[in-house]
Scaffold this active site. Sequence first.
Site, PDB file in Angstrom:
ATOM      1  N   ASP A  64       0.855  -1.187   0.000  1.00 13.59           N
ATOM      2  CA  ASP A  64       0.000   0.000   0.000  1.00 13.59           C
ATOM      3  C   ASP A  64       0.897   1.244   0.000  1.00 13.59           C
ATOM      4  O   ASP A  64       1.907   1.304   0.707  1.00 13.59           O
ATOM      5  CB  ASP A  64      -0.908  -0.002   1.236  1.00 13.59           C
ATOM      6  CG  ASP A  64      -2.054   0.984   1.118  1.00 13.59           C
ATOM      7  OD1 ASP A  64      -3.212   0.535   1.086  1.00 13.59           O
ATOM      8  OD2 ASP A  64      -1.797   2.206   1.068  1.00 13.59           O
ATOM      9  N   ILE A  65       0.513   2.238  -0.775  1.00 13.74           N
ATOM     10  CA  ILE A  65       1.324   3.454  -0.896  1.00 13.74           C
ATOM     11  C   ILE A  65       1.297   4.270   0.400  1.00 13.74           C
ATOM     12  O   ILE A  65       2.187   5.089   0.636  1.00 13.74           O
ATOM     13  CB  ILE A  65       0.827   4.294  -2.094  1.00 13.74           C
ATOM     14  CG1 ILE A  65       1.913   5.217  -2.606  1.00 13.74           C
ATOM     15  CG2 ILE A  65      -0.438   5.072  -1.743  1.00 13.74           C
ATOM     16  CD1 ILE A  65       1.608   5.837  -3.959  1.00 13.74           C
ATOM     17  N   HIS A 108      -6.742  -5.910   2.075  1.00 15.35           N
ATOM     18  CA  HIS A 108      -5.579  -5.389   2.798  1.00 15.35           C
ATOM     19  C   HIS A 108      -5.075  -6.483   3.730  1.00 15.35           C
ATOM     20  O   HIS A 108      -5.871  -7.070   4.478  1.00 15.35           O
ATOM     21  CB  HIS A 108      -5.965  -4.200   3.692  1.00 15.35           C
ATOM     22  CG  HIS A 108      -6.532  -3.007   2.988  1.00 15.35           C
ATOM     23  ND1 HIS A 108      -5.833  -1.815   2.874  1.00 15.35           N
ATOM     24  CD2 HIS A 108      -7.730  -2.801   2.384  1.00 15.35           C
ATOM     25  CE1 HIS A 108      -6.597  -0.924   2.244  1.00 15.35           C
ATOM     26  NE2 HIS A 108      -7.744  -1.489   1.936  1.00 15.35           N
ATOM     27  N   GLU A 165     -12.330   3.063  -1.522  1.00 12.58           N
ATOM     28  CA  GLU A 165     -11.843   4.173  -2.343  1.00 12.58           C
ATOM     29  C   GLU A 165     -11.510   3.740  -3.765  1.00 12.58           C
ATOM     30  O   GLU A 165     -11.686   4.512  -4.708  1.00 12.58           O
ATOM     31  CB  GLU A 165     -10.596   4.793  -1.697  1.00 12.58           C
ATOM     32  CG  GLU A 165     -10.906   5.523  -0.409  1.00 12.58           C
ATOM     33  CD  GLU A 165      -9.660   6.062   0.269  1.00 12.58           C
ATOM     34  OE1 GLU A 165      -8.558   5.943  -0.301  1.00 12.58           O
ATOM     35  OE2 GLU A 165      -9.803   6.585   1.388  1.00 12.58           O
ATOM     36  N   VAL A 166     -10.982   2.546  -3.903  1.00 15.98           N
ATOM     37  CA  VAL A 166     -10.569   2.070  -5.225  1.00 15.98           C
ATOM     38  C   VAL A 166     -11.505   0.934  -5.630  1.00 15.98           C
ATOM     39  O   VAL A 166     -11.619  -0.074  -4.919  1.00 15.98           O
ATOM     40  CB  VAL A 166      -9.108   1.589  -5.215  1.00 15.98           C
ATOM     41  CG1 VAL A 166      -8.704   1.117  -6.608  1.00 15.98           C
ATOM     42  CG2 VAL A 166      -8.178   2.700  -4.727  1.00 15.98           C
ATOM     43  N   HIS A 178      -9.793  -5.404  -3.521  1.00 17.71           N
ATOM     44  CA  HIS A 178      -8.496  -5.558  -2.872  1.00 17.71           C
ATOM     45  C   HIS A 178      -8.711  -5.977  -1.438  1.00 17.71           C
ATOM     46  O   HIS A 178      -9.604  -5.457  -0.767  1.00 17.71           O
ATOM     47  CB  HIS A 178      -7.668  -4.267  -2.931  1.00 17.71           C
ATOM     48  CG  HIS A 178      -8.398  -3.044  -2.501  1.00 17.71           C
ATOM     49  ND1 HIS A 178      -9.362  -2.438  -3.289  1.00 17.71           N
ATOM     50  CD2 HIS A 178      -8.340  -2.315  -1.362  1.00 17.71           C
ATOM     51  CE1 HIS A 178      -9.844  -1.382  -2.647  1.00 17.71           C
ATOM     52  NE2 HIS A 178      -9.242  -1.295  -1.469  1.00 17.71           N
TER      53      HIS A 178
HETATM   54  P1  5GP Z   1      -9.745   1.213   0.275  1.00 18.66           P
HETATM   55  O1  5GP Z   1     -10.128   2.358   1.161  1.00 18.66           O
HETATM   56  O2  5GP Z   1     -10.372   1.310  -1.084  1.00 18.66           O
HETATM   57  O3  5GP Z   1      -9.970  -0.120   0.935  1.00 18.66           O
HETATM   58  O4  5GP Z   1      -8.177   1.282   0.135  1.00 18.66           O
HETATM   59  C1  5GP Z   1      -7.513   1.756  -0.986  1.00 18.66           C
HETATM   60  C2  5GP Z   1      -6.045   1.709  -0.652  1.00 18.66           C
HETATM   61  O5  5GP Z   1      -5.327   1.918  -1.835  1.00 18.66           O
HETATM   62  C3  5GP Z   1      -5.600   2.770   0.350  1.00 18.66           C
HETATM   63  O6  5GP Z   1      -5.059   2.134   1.509  1.00 18.66           O
HETATM   64  C4  5GP Z   1      -4.558   3.576  -0.418  1.00 18.66           C
HETATM   65  O7  5GP Z   1      -3.459   3.972   0.368  1.00 18.66           O
HETATM   66  C5  5GP Z   1      -4.156   2.620  -1.518  1.00 18.66           C
HETATM   67  N1  5GP Z   1      -3.700   3.276  -2.746  1.00 18.66           N
HETATM   68  C6  5GP Z   1      -4.338   4.291  -3.401  1.00 18.66           C
HETATM   69  N2  5GP Z   1      -3.647   4.623  -4.508  1.00 18.66           N
HETATM   70  C7  5GP Z   1      -2.565   3.805  -4.541  1.00 18.66           C
HETATM   71  C8  5GP Z   1      -1.474   3.682  -5.470  1.00 18.66           C
HETATM   72  O8  5GP Z   1      -1.363   4.388  -6.475  1.00 18.66           O
HETATM   73  N3  5GP Z   1      -0.567   2.719  -5.201  1.00 18.66           N
HETATM   74  C9  5GP Z   1      -0.651   1.911  -4.097  1.00 18.66           C
HETATM   75  N4  5GP Z   1       0.316   0.997  -3.932  1.00 18.66           N
HETATM   76  N5  5GP Z   1      -1.671   2.001  -3.217  1.00 18.66           N
HETATM   77  C10 5GP Z   1      -2.604   2.943  -3.443  1.00 18.66           C
END
Ligand code: 5GP
Length: 126
Positions: free
Chosen positions: A35-36, A112, A105-106, A110
């Site tokens: 994760d970034i 984690h 968010e994405v 995914h």
């Molecule tokens: P969500 O809230 O959708 O479960 O988590 C999305 C995750 O994607 C976040 O923890 C965020 O830090 C990670 N993320 C967003 N953009 C990028 C990216 O460009 N590269 C990587 N490696 N992680 C990302």
Amino acid sequence: MAYTYDDQNIFAKILRGEIPCTKVFESEHTLAFNDISEQAPHHVLVIPKGPYVCYDHFASSASDAEIIDYTRAIGSICKQLGIEPGQAGDGYRLIANSGADAVQEVMHLHVHILAGRPLGRMLASG
Ligand code: 5GP
């Protein structure tokens, strides 16, 4: 529920090699990378290579081969990171935020994997 997959999401771009990632694991149907914005010493995102929006979409629409590969990949990554509690690791947490209430968010499935420090209770109250 029918899902519409938007192939312009950031993880689709990572899968196509359009933006970089720090790869942790790859198999036929699965990619994992750091994760970034890490929330723990180990913070790995595990994604299927197929176009699935969230966990229930994947669970209901992916092939058996994809589901087996994805599940086995998570096991392999836990082993690779040395976090399996059954093998003297200190454990981990899996999170799959799906949809608005979970603040996904994405819009590409995914999971984690978080590990490497005590993670506290599952949810903050409220
Ligand atoms: P969500 O809230 O959708 O479960 O988590 C999305 C995750 O994607 C976040 O923890 C965020 O830090 C990670 N993320 C967003 N953009 C990028 C990216 O460009 N590269 C990587 N490696 N992680 C990302």
